[in-house]
Design a protein around this motif. Structure first.
Motif, PDB file in Angstrom:
ATOM      1  N   TYR A 275       0.862  -1.189   0.000  1.00  0.00           N
ATOM      2  CA  TYR A 275       0.000   0.000   0.000  1.00  0.00           C
ATOM      3  C   TYR A 275       0.896   1.236   0.000  1.00  0.00           C
ATOM      4  O   TYR A 275       1.849   1.324   0.793  1.00  0.00           O
ATOM      5  CB  TYR A 275      -0.911   0.031   1.234  1.00  0.00           C
ATOM      6  N   VAL A 276       0.579   2.201  -0.865  1.00  0.00           N
ATOM      7  CA  VAL A 276       1.400   3.408  -1.009  1.00  0.00           C
ATOM      8  C   VAL A 276       0.542   4.642  -0.761  1.00  0.00           C
ATOM      9  O   VAL A 276      -0.524   4.811  -1.356  1.00  0.00           O
ATOM     10  CB  VAL A 276       2.015   3.489  -2.426  1.00  0.00           C
ATOM     11  N   LEU A 277       1.022   5.513   0.133  1.00  0.00           N
ATOM     12  CA  LEU A 277       0.421   6.838   0.309  1.00  0.00           C
ATOM     13  C   LEU A 277       1.551   7.857   0.244  1.00  0.00           C
ATOM     14  O   LEU A 277       2.234   8.121   1.227  1.00  0.00           O
ATOM     15  CB  LEU A 277      -0.319   6.941   1.643  1.00  0.00           C
ATOM     16  N   VAL A 296      -0.804  -5.408   5.194  1.00  0.00           N
ATOM     17  CA  VAL A 296      -0.208  -4.955   3.940  1.00  0.00           C
ATOM     18  C   VAL A 296       0.950  -4.007   4.256  1.00  0.00           C
ATOM     19  O   VAL A 296       0.739  -2.973   4.897  1.00  0.00           O
ATOM     20  CB  VAL A 296      -1.238  -4.232   3.055  1.00  0.00           C
ATOM     21  N   PRO A 297       2.172  -4.315   3.853  1.00  0.00           N
ATOM     22  CA  PRO A 297       3.272  -3.377   4.067  1.00  0.00           C
ATOM     23  C   PRO A 297       2.982  -2.041   3.391  1.00  0.00           C
ATOM     24  O   PRO A 297       2.370  -2.001   2.313  1.00  0.00           O
ATOM     25  CB  PRO A 297       4.465  -4.081   3.401  1.00  0.00           C
ATOM     26  N   VAL A 298       3.420  -0.953   4.017  1.00  0.00           N
ATOM     27  CA  VAL A 298       3.067   0.379   3.529  1.00  0.00           C
ATOM     28  C   VAL A 298       4.323   1.163   3.162  1.00  0.00           C
ATOM     29  O   VAL A 298       5.404   0.935   3.709  1.00  0.00           O
ATOM     30  CB  VAL A 298       2.251   1.156   4.582  1.00  0.00           C
ATOM     31  N   VAL A 299       4.123   2.110   2.246  1.00  0.00           N
ATOM     32  CA  VAL A 299       5.163   3.080   1.889  1.00  0.00           C
ATOM     33  C   VAL A 299       4.584   4.461   2.146  1.00  0.00           C
ATOM     34  O   VAL A 299       3.549   4.823   1.573  1.00  0.00           O
ATOM     35  CB  VAL A 299       5.587   2.946   0.411  1.00  0.00           C
ATOM     36  N   ALA A 315       7.331  -2.115   9.515  1.00  0.00           N
ATOM     37  CA  ALA A 315       6.046  -2.444   8.894  1.00  0.00           C
ATOM     38  C   ALA A 315       5.922  -1.922   7.476  1.00  0.00           C
ATOM     39  O   ALA A 315       4.839  -1.976   6.887  1.00  0.00           O
ATOM     40  CB  ALA A 315       4.912  -1.868   9.737  1.00  0.00           C
ATOM     41  N   GLY A 316       6.992  -1.430   6.916  1.00  0.00           N
ATOM     42  CA  GLY A 316       6.979  -0.894   5.560  1.00  0.00           C
ATOM     43  C   GLY A 316       8.249  -0.096   5.325  1.00  0.00           C
ATOM     44  O   GLY A 316       9.305  -0.391   5.901  1.00  0.00           O
ATOM     45  N   ARG A 317       8.134   0.949   4.527  1.00  0.00           N
ATOM     46  CA  ARG A 317       9.267   1.796   4.228  1.00  0.00           C
ATOM     47  C   ARG A 317       8.857   3.265   4.340  1.00  0.00           C
ATOM     48  O   ARG A 317       7.730   3.641   3.980  1.00  0.00           O
ATOM     49  CB  ARG A 317       9.803   1.527   2.808  1.00  0.00           C
ATOM     50  N   VAL A 318       9.795   4.084   4.817  1.00  0.00           N
ATOM     51  CA  VAL A 318       9.582   5.530   4.948  1.00  0.00           C
ATOM     52  C   VAL A 318      10.577   6.210   4.023  1.00  0.00           C
ATOM     53  O   VAL A 318      11.785   5.934   4.080  1.00  0.00           O
ATOM     54  CB  VAL A 318       9.785   5.985   6.407  1.00  0.00           C
ATOM     55  N   VAL A 319      10.076   7.105   3.155  1.00  0.00           N
ATOM     56  CA  VAL A 319      10.915   7.680   2.101  1.00  0.00           C
ATOM     57  C   VAL A 319      10.744   9.199   2.060  1.00  0.00           C
ATOM     58  O   VAL A 319       9.815   9.754   2.640  1.00  0.00           O
ATOM     59  CB  VAL A 319      10.547   7.085   0.721  1.00  0.00           C
ATOM     60  N   GLY A 325      11.913   7.665  -4.684  1.00  0.00           N
ATOM     61  CA  GLY A 325      11.985   6.962  -3.408  1.00  0.00           C
ATOM     62  C   GLY A 325      10.838   5.984  -3.218  1.00  0.00           C
ATOM     63  O   GLY A 325      11.019   4.887  -2.681  1.00  0.00           O
ATOM     64  N   VAL A 326       9.643   6.375  -3.667  1.00  0.00           N
ATOM     65  CA  VAL A 326       8.486   5.484  -3.571  1.00  0.00           C
ATOM     66  C   VAL A 326       8.738   4.212  -4.373  1.00  0.00           C
ATOM     67  O   VAL A 326       8.497   3.089  -3.904  1.00  0.00           O
ATOM     68  CB  VAL A 326       7.209   6.202  -4.054  1.00  0.00           C
ATOM     69  N   ALA A 327       9.227   4.366  -5.601  1.00  0.00           N
ATOM     70  CA  ALA A 327       9.463   3.208  -6.459  1.00  0.00           C
ATOM     71  C   ALA A 327      10.487   2.266  -5.846  1.00  0.00           C
ATOM     72  O   ALA A 327      10.296   1.032  -5.844  1.00  0.00           O
ATOM     73  CB  ALA A 327       9.922   3.674  -7.842  1.00  0.00           C
ATOM     74  N   GLU A 328      11.579   2.798  -5.323  1.00  0.00           N
ATOM     75  CA  GLU A 328      12.610   1.946  -4.728  1.00  0.00           C
ATOM     76  C   GLU A 328      12.059   1.176  -3.533  1.00  0.00           C
ATOM     77  O   GLU A 328      12.357  -0.002  -3.334  1.00  0.00           O
ATOM     78  CB  GLU A 328      13.814   2.800  -4.318  1.00  0.00           C
ATOM     79  N   ALA A 329      11.234   1.867  -2.719  1.00  0.00           N
ATOM     80  CA  ALA A 329      10.645   1.206  -1.556  1.00  0.00           C
ATOM     81  C   ALA A 329       9.692   0.091  -1.976  1.00  0.00           C
ATOM     82  O   ALA A 329       9.679  -0.991  -1.382  1.00  0.00           O
ATOM     83  CB  ALA A 329       9.915   2.227  -0.694  1.00  0.00           C
ATOM     84  N   VAL A 330       8.880   0.340  -3.003  1.00  0.00           N
ATOM     85  CA  VAL A 330       7.971  -0.690  -3.497  1.00  0.00           C
ATOM     86  C   VAL A 330       8.759  -1.903  -3.975  1.00  0.00           C
ATOM     87  O   VAL A 330       8.416  -3.058  -3.664  1.00  0.00           O
ATOM     88  CB  VAL A 330       7.076  -0.133  -4.623  1.00  0.00           C
TER      89      VAL A 330
END
Length: 373
Positions: A275-277, A296-299, A315-319, A325-330
């Motif tokens: 999940y991306v926000l 669901v892991p989150v960005v 629990a996810g990635r912070v960018v 940065g979003v793409a790399e985390a996904v």
């Protein structure tokens, strides 16, 4: 206890977003404890018969009238304004999810005049502003309400500082921190098919939906089979999203279904790998909490109010903001082992830090202290 929750607008498209979800979750939790919690709001987009409850919570929904072209600030209901005094006098406590609008401000003022215990919760919607309308409303109503309420709930220290700036820099003696909670959910089933990446929020500039589209284009270069869903009601960015999808030739991979119901959002989450926000300055997004509860892991970006907890829990990635940065985390979270670990951490974080039981416990302590006072 008879508790009236007031929020600006409820509609089938969930156009008003998180504050309505918070109000409903709290009302459901209170009703489960035996309290008579109900909702008052404007309604828009419903056919006949007009709803008398929302997800099992008794509701008075007044037909929205758009008086001014000012978004949510320009809608009201003469019938609501005429009824506000009676509604608040019929409650033991009024909990207003306050915004600078012609719905929640009048209800809160009516409670103040009636002497009904008043709790305000602003969800980051009331902060220092140089806009002329905001200054006018602050002078006429907002400062009086923040000073006169029996409790003012805030999500983060940043939000509290903003509220204190609105009232001229003076401390809010009755400020109480209360986080948002999310109901427990079943864990998502084993993932199948190509990776699915989900965005489910308003299509608004601050939410950065175009960053999601551009990130999808970057992920495609390394994971061409991935699929994307960008869902939510339009608040000005739909045209930019469509343009980006067309320009980047993503129409065969990225769907834009518009607003989804709560059940549809949950169904999408249960199919999502990530999940991306990508929004900035997001106080405490309910959509992220809902994703965590499902596993669901989150960005999210660093200015998100949940970023610190997400990063600490794994629990996810912070960018940083932006599609790169979003793409790399996904891409990191599409690794099977990384996704599995982040999913378990997400559910653990939601259950331990943001359970509805804990939030309702804390809220009832506020309510009892207010009514005792």
């Amino acid at each position: 206890m008879r508790i009236l929750h007031a929020v600006t607008l409820h509609s089938p498209s969930h156009a008003f977003g998180g504050p309505v979800r918070v109000a409903l979750n709290l009302a459901k939790g209170l009703r489960a404890r035996g309290h008579e919690a109900s909702l008052v709001a404007l309604g828009e987009g419903f056919g006949d018969p007009w709803p008398t409850d929302v997800e099992g919570v008794p509701a008075r929904l007044f037909r929205a009238r758009r008086l001014l072209p000012l978004g949510f600030s320009g809608i009201t209901s003469p019938a609501l304004l005429a009824t506000a005094g009676r509604l608040v006098r019929g409650a033991d406590l009024v909990h207003v999810h306050l915004a600078r609008d012609l719905v929640t401000l009048p209800v809160a003022l009516a409670a103040l005049r009636a002497g009904t215990p008043l709790v305000l919760q602003t969800h980051g919607m009331v902060d220092p502003s140089d806009k002329a309308l905001a200054k006018l409303l602050d002078a006429v109503a907002v400062r009086r309400l923040l000073r006169g309420a029996d409790a003012v709930l805030h999500l983060t220290p940043h939000e509290r500082a903003g509220l204190e700036a609105v009232v001229g820099g003076e401390p809010l003696a009755r400020a109480v921190r209360l986080v948002n909670g999310t109901p427990a959910q079943e864990e998502r089933p084993p993932l199948e098919g190509p990776p699915r990446i989900l965005y489910s929020a308003r299509l608004q500039a601050r939410k950065r939906p175009v960053d999601f589209v551009r990130a999808a284009s970057l992920v495609r270069e390394r994971v061409p089979q991935a699929r994307y869903v960008l869902a939510g009601p339009d608040e000005g960015e739909a045209g930019a999203v469509t343009h980006a999808v067309d320009t980047l030739r993503l129409a065969d991979r990225l769907t834009v279904p518009g607003p989804l119901s709560s059940a549809q959002v949950l169904a999408e989450l249960r199919r999502a790998h990530v999940y991306v926000l990508p929004s900035v300055d997001e106080p405490f997004p309910m959509s992220v909490l809902e994703a965590l509860a499902v596993g669901v892991p989150v960005v999210v970006t660093r200015s998100n109010g949940l970023a610190r907890d997400i990063e600490a829990a794994g629990a996810g990635r912070v960018v940083e903001p932006g599609p790169e940065g979003v793409a790399e985390a996904v891409l990191e979270l599409l690794d099977e082992d990384a996704n599995r670990a982040a999913s378990a951490a997400a559910r653990k974080l939601a259950a331990e830090a943001y359970s509805m039981d804990a939030v309702v416990d804390a809220l009832l302590e506020v309510y009892w202290s207010v009514t005792d006072r």
